[in-house]
Design an enzyme around this catalytic site. Structure first.
Site, PDB file in Angstrom:
ATOM      1  N   HIS A   1      18.196   7.479  -3.591  1.00 41.27           N
ATOM      2  CA  HIS A   1      18.771   6.942  -4.811  1.00 41.27           C
ATOM      3  C   HIS A   1      19.812   7.899  -5.390  1.00 41.27           C
ATOM      4  O   HIS A   1      20.888   7.490  -5.833  1.00 41.27           O
ATOM      5  CB  HIS A   1      17.637   6.710  -5.806  1.00 41.27           C
ATOM      6  CG  HIS A   1      18.037   5.842  -6.916  1.00 41.27           C
ATOM      7  ND1 HIS A   1      18.083   4.479  -6.798  1.00 41.27           N
ATOM      8  CD2 HIS A   1      18.487   6.137  -8.147  1.00 41.27           C
ATOM      9  CE1 HIS A   1      18.519   3.980  -7.927  1.00 41.27           C
ATOM     10  NE2 HIS A   1      18.761   4.962  -8.757  1.00 41.27           N
TER      11      HIS A   1
ATOM     12  N   CYS B   1      29.348  -0.790   7.682  1.00 39.04           N
ATOM     13  CA  CYS B   1      29.203  -1.103   6.259  1.00 39.04           C
ATOM     14  C   CYS B   1      28.004  -0.414   5.619  1.00 39.04           C
ATOM     15  O   CYS B   1      27.655  -0.710   4.492  1.00 39.04           O
ATOM     16  CB  CYS B   1      29.142  -2.610   6.027  1.00 39.04           C
ATOM     17  SG  CYS B   1      27.688  -3.379   6.711  1.00 39.04           S
TER      18      CYS B   1
HETATM   19  C1  PEP Z   1      22.599  -1.411   5.946  1.00 37.99           C
HETATM   20  O1  PEP Z   1      21.441  -1.639   6.276  1.00 37.99           O
HETATM   21  O2  PEP Z   1      23.242  -0.407   6.341  1.00 37.99           O
HETATM   22  C2  PEP Z   1      23.300  -2.314   5.039  1.00 37.99           C
HETATM   23  C3  PEP Z   1      24.593  -2.181   4.819  1.00 37.99           C
HETATM   24  O3  PEP Z   1      22.571  -3.260   4.408  1.00 37.99           O
HETATM   25  P1  PEP Z   1      21.571  -2.968   3.171  1.00 37.99           P
HETATM   26  O4  PEP Z   1      21.781  -1.541   2.751  1.00 37.99           O
HETATM   27  O5  PEP Z   1      21.925  -3.952   2.130  1.00 37.99           O
HETATM   28  O6  PEP Z   1      20.244  -3.225   3.807  1.00 37.99           O
END
Ligand code: PEP
Ligand code: MG
Length: 548
Positions: A183, A481
């Site tokens: 966090h 991402c």
């Molecule tokens: C990930 O898992 O890297 C992602 C981008 O999705 P989230 O963090 O929303 O699970």
């Protein structure tokens, strides 16, 4: 002296340390003097005071922090909790002890539920501490207040702490616990505050000690020399100048374009992303729109939200992710069964496939938004395991009129069959947060295994390479991402492994843009090769820094 930790971003700060006060000691398990009504009355006064104080702070803070603080304020007025406190006082407990036990019991209940609910348990502990402090007439623990800017040192930060941070005063965050996806790290990235997490010995720093927190180097220099302070101040000024420089598209030093995109959770995030130079959206986490909904949102409601976001990006790419419900983000209308291990359960595409009408509605709403705007809409599914699931999603998306349909690589199995996946998918986007969690079998919500949650681990990098190679062979884009894309040095390595775009929290765009501009594709590849050969995440960082 120098302490080492995991740097978040590349920021540098110089200033005096201020430590987060220790939590209050547990109230004694003693009986009250005999007047249960008076004891309960003073608890009620404390509850009302804390609820009012939290709500007022929320109002002052505004935005996301307001929602967090209002939720905390409501916890202090929760009728079930108040009844429980009364029962305990009637049975003889002191007010402080009754608050401690009643909140503790509720906290354990939430913690056992796991995921998002377990995170709320930390907030509950914070509220209980405030009430007990009020009853004792001592200052509430939590983020210290100071008129002078300071470097905050803490074991780790709870969401309620971070919501309260006065960013005009906090120069940097240094925590003993936490990994790169904790966090604290996420907050630091989203607010552009220099931070170091997992710093051994951090809690031994005394208040007032001057330190240089250098996230890029992963060091906290204790009691630095004048020359070190001067050098740090020069770098701080250089970074400020770079941040103020005009934004442009992401490029390597040799001119290779690496589009830099934004991760967003609601249409309201669109303008800021544009302002910070995002070349589009690489991840729209649609489940964040519906975390509080008891029923599935209608096609019309969804169409309005998607159209709003897409209209900020005419002519640019916007990648929308289908609902990723389950595990840390449960949606009551999709995940109703108790699961022992929700991260390994009916999550993401699995949950959508089990409630296909919800997926159908979402894709229909997206198709309408695609038709209503000038954005280049790409749609992807989360938590996809293999080529069969990919084909299922791609075929459904296409049959409903979506132009560009792909999948996220979050489960290691998907990377291992990347070639087959790219036979049907138009693109792959790598979610490094989950890919790391599943590759290293380390719950991303669990502090005790945070050290495993490191996307620099060579096992994770090798999976990224499989995906990058498959993308290059198929001539299809492979983006990133997850949080890893927001780590400038790692972003370079990911590009060297074949990532064609990087998507991140908008505040990180400037640092990543600057880092990419300093390396050629050949250098990025050399850094990637060095990191792939490492034995540990820490070694991968060091080898990449030295290579190229
Ligand atoms: C990930 O898992 O890297 C992602 C981008 O999705 P989230 O963090 O929303 O699970
Ligand atoms: Mg994910």
């Amino acid at each position: 002296m120098e302490l080492r930790g995991i740097g978040v971003g590349r920021g540098v700060a110089v200033g005096p340390v201020l430590r987060m006060p220790e939590p209050l000691p547990e109230p004694a398990d003693a009986a009250h003097g005999g007047d249960a009504d008076a004891e309960f009355a003073s608890v009620q006064v404390a509850l009302a005071a804390v609820a009012g104080e939290l709500a007022a702070k929320g109002e002052r803070a505004g935005g996301e922090a307001q929602a967090v603080l209002e939720a905390a304020s409501m916890m202090a007025q929760d009728p079930t909790l108040i009844d429980d406190i009364k029962v305990r006082i009637d049975a003889g407990a002191t007010g402080e002890r009754a608050v401690f036990d009643a909140f503790g019991a509720f906290q354990r209940l939430l913690a056992d539920m796991g995921g998002y609910m377990a995170e709320r348990a930390t907030d509950l502990a914070d509220v209980a501490q405030r009430i007990i402090a009020n009853l004792r007439g001592v200052p509430a623990p939590g983020v210290p207040e100071s008129d002078e800017p300071f470097i905050l040192v803490a074991p780790d930060l709870a969401p309620a702490d971070t919501a309260l941070l006065d960013l005009t005063k906090v120069l940097a965050l240094v925590t003993r616990d936490g990994g790169p996806t904790s966090h604290t790290a996420i907050l630091a990235r989203s607010k552009s505050i220099p931070a170091l997490v997992g710093v051994v010995g951090a809690l031994d720093l005394a208040d007032g000690t001057v330190v240089i927190a250098d996230a890029g180097a992963g060091t906290v220099v204790v009691a630095p020399s004048d020359a070190q302070v001067l050098e740090a101040r020069e770098r701080i000024a250089e970074r400020a100048a770079a941040a103020a420089a005009p934004t442009g598209p992401g490029r390597l030093a040799d001119g290779t374009p690496i589009p830099l995109l934004a991760n967003v959770g609601s249409p309201a995030d669109g303008p800021k992303a544009v302002e910070l130079g995002a070349e589009g959206v690489g991840l729209f986490r649609t489940e964040f729109l519906f975390l509080d909904s008891a029923t599935a949102p209608t096609v019309d409601q969804q169409e309005a939200q998607y159209t709003e976001l897409l209209s900020f990006f005419p002519g640019q790419k916007v990648v929308v992710r289908a609902l990723d419900a389950g595990a840390d983000k449960p949606l009551s209308f999709l995940n109703d069964a108790h699961e022992e291990n929700p991260a390994l359960g009916l999550r993401g595409l699995r949950a959508l496939r089990a409630s296909e009408h919800i997926l159908h509605d979402q894709l229909t709403a997206l198709k309408r938004a695609q038709d209503a705007t000038q954005a280049d809409l790409w749609v992807m599914a989360p938590m996809v395991a293999d080529a069969e699931e990919t084909e299922y999603f791609v075929e459904l998306g296409r049959s409903l009129g979506l132009r560009t349909v792909g999948v996220m690589a979050e489960v290691p199995s998907l990377a291992l069959v990347a070639e087959e996946v790219l036979e049907s998918a138009d693109f792959v986007s790598i979610g490094t947060n989950d890919l790391t969690q599943y590759t290293l079998a380390a719950d991303r919500m669990l502090g005790t295994v945070a050290a495993y949650q490191d996307p620099w681990h060579p096992a994770v990098l090798r999976l990224v390479k499989l995906l990058g190679d498959a993308g290059a062979a198929a001539g299809k884009p492979v983006g990133i991402c997850g949080e890893a894309a927001a780590d400038p040095q790692l972003a370079v390595v990911l590009v060297g492994l074949g990532a064609t775009t990087l998507s991140m929290t908008p505040a990180a765009l400037g640092d990543v843009r600057a880092e990419l501009a300093g390396v050629t594709r050949e250098q990025a590849r050399a850094k990637a090769r060095a990191a792939l050969g490492a034995r540990t995440a820490a070694e991968a960082r060091d080898l990449a820094a030295a290579a190229g």
